[in-house]
Design an enzyme around this catalytic site. Structure first.
Site, PDB file in Angstrom:
ATOM      1  CE  LYS A 172      -0.111  12.097   1.016  1.00 43.20           C
ATOM      2  NZ  LYS A 172       0.369  11.605  -0.272  1.00 43.20           N
ATOM      3  CD  GLN A 212       3.493  11.599  -2.037  1.00 42.12           C
ATOM      4  OE1 GLN A 212       2.767  11.051  -1.210  1.00 42.12           O
ATOM      5  NE2 GLN A 212       3.127  12.689  -2.675  1.00 42.12           N
ATOM      6  CG  ASP A 240      -2.697   6.757  -3.085  1.00 46.03           C
ATOM      7  OD1 ASP A 240      -3.118   7.848  -2.663  1.00 46.03           O
ATOM      8  OD2 ASP A 240      -1.485   6.500  -3.252  1.00 46.03           O
TER       9      ASP A 240
HETATM   10  N1  GUN Z   1       1.316  12.597  -5.305  1.00 47.23           N
HETATM   11  C1  GUN Z   1       0.470  13.653  -5.390  1.00 47.23           C
HETATM   12  N2  GUN Z   1      -0.772  13.325  -4.967  1.00 47.23           N
HETATM   13  C2  GUN Z   1      -0.709  12.020  -4.598  1.00 47.23           C
HETATM   14  C3  GUN Z   1      -1.670  11.119  -4.057  1.00 47.23           C
HETATM   15  O1  GUN Z   1      -2.847  11.430  -3.847  1.00 47.23           O
HETATM   16  N3  GUN Z   1      -1.210   9.861  -3.804  1.00 47.23           N
HETATM   17  C4  GUN Z   1       0.085   9.486  -4.048  1.00 47.23           C
HETATM   18  N4  GUN Z   1       0.424   8.234  -3.781  1.00 47.23           N
HETATM   19  N5  GUN Z   1       0.997  10.310  -4.546  1.00 47.23           N
HETATM   20  C5  GUN Z   1       0.596  11.568  -4.811  1.00 47.23           C
END
Ligand code: GUN
Length: 307
Positions: free
Chosen positions: A58, A102, A125
């Protein structure tokens, strides 16, 4: 001319690359015309190896489109109160446009409470109840990345191989998570699909899947959807990312597969996303899209169109 052949592979990797390129152009424009560089902060608590890889990707992708990226790494002994305090500081920091915590979080924290502490305008998100509510009632908000990316691929595939819109199609979503299944259902409903959400207690799942013009698999179980569950001519979106052990020439090796038995399903499908290189790359591209969108909204600018 309408393409009537079957088994097209939906190139999520290529689509995501194109989207990131278009985003980079918009980011450069925003910088040049408004002096704004969108900034995404990713917070990771603990040392889950899969999460560490996602967070690194990311950060790198954010920089690659010209945005600012910050990663905050906290030990898994961090208290929920300390994490909430950090989120409050990031909410108040005008230089921060997007905040992503996350998941999964360590067991001593409530992810619902943590997500709801994020300013909904910075919730890239799209998991905050305010954004979930906006999606449910059809208002503009921030839409969760994986369902948003899945919808982009689906619309493009239907346009390319079916020639029409999604209106009136029967969509079956297998999986009812807050992150994928439920928002995907809302998005498809907003496209005038007839939507069914299936889950672990659903009866006659195979028969239900066989009614789907659009089949979305988001269960997190390798090859759970068999080839003969797919109706001839269906569009199949596989959201699963499952690591399995397979026999290789030098013993066991690990491989990533989806929730759909791809080889068995492909001959039935009109078009299908592969794993890897299907929905996965779209999730990060849509996170960048949401960060740009959030930065524009925070500065009272219209969200970029035509991406
Ligand atoms: N963990 C796995 N996929 C995601 C996501 O799309 N967003 C977040 N914040 N954590 C994740």
């Amino acid at each position: 001319m309408t393409d009537t052949s079957m088994g097209h592979i939906i190139d999520g990797f290529g689509y995501a690359k194109g989207l990131r390129e278009r985003l980079a152009v918009k980011v450069a424009e925003l910088k040049a015309t408004q002096g704004i560089t969108p900034c995404l902060v990713v917070v990771i608590v603990g040392e889950d190896p899969a999460s560490q890889i996602y967070v690194k990707n990311k950060g790198e992708s954010t920089i690659a489109v010209g945005m600012d990226s910050r990663t905050i790494t906290l030990p898994d002994t961090t208290t929920e109160a300390d994490l909430l305090k950090l989120i409050a500081e990031l909410n108040a920091d005008a230089a921060v446009n997007g905040i992503l915590v996350q998941l999964p979080l360590p067991k001593h924290m409530s992810s619902l409470k943590v997500i709801d502490a994020i300013d909904p305008l910075k919730d890239v998100d799209g998991f905050h109840v305010e954004n979930a509510g906006k999606l449910a009632v059809g208002l503009d908000g921030i839409v969760p990345c994986t369902p948003l990316g899945s919808l982009m691929l689906l619309k493009d595939a239907v346009k390319t191989y079916g020639g029409g819109s999604l209106a009136g199609m029967n969509a079956v979503i297998v999986g009812r998570s807050n992150i994928v299944g439920k928002p995907m259902a809302q998005l498809l409903l907003n496209q005038d699909c007839t939507v069914t959400i299936a889950h672990s207690k659903t009866k006659n799942l195979k028969e239900l899947c066989l009614t789907a013009d659009i089949l979305v698999a988001a269960v997190g179980r390798p090859k759970f959807i068999a080839g003969d569950w797919v109706k001839d001519g269906a569009y199949v979106i596989d959201v699963g990312i499952n690591r399995i052990e397979v026999d290789g020439p030098d013993g066991k090796k690990s491989k990533v597969v989806g929730d759909v038995d791809f080889d068995a399903a492909k001959p039935h499908a009109k078009a299908i996303t592969p794993v890897p290189r299907g929905v996965g790359p779209m999730t990060i591209a849509c996170l960048l899209n949401n960060t740009l969108h959030a930065a524009c909204l925070q500065h009272g600018l219209p969200a970029p169109e035509g991406l």
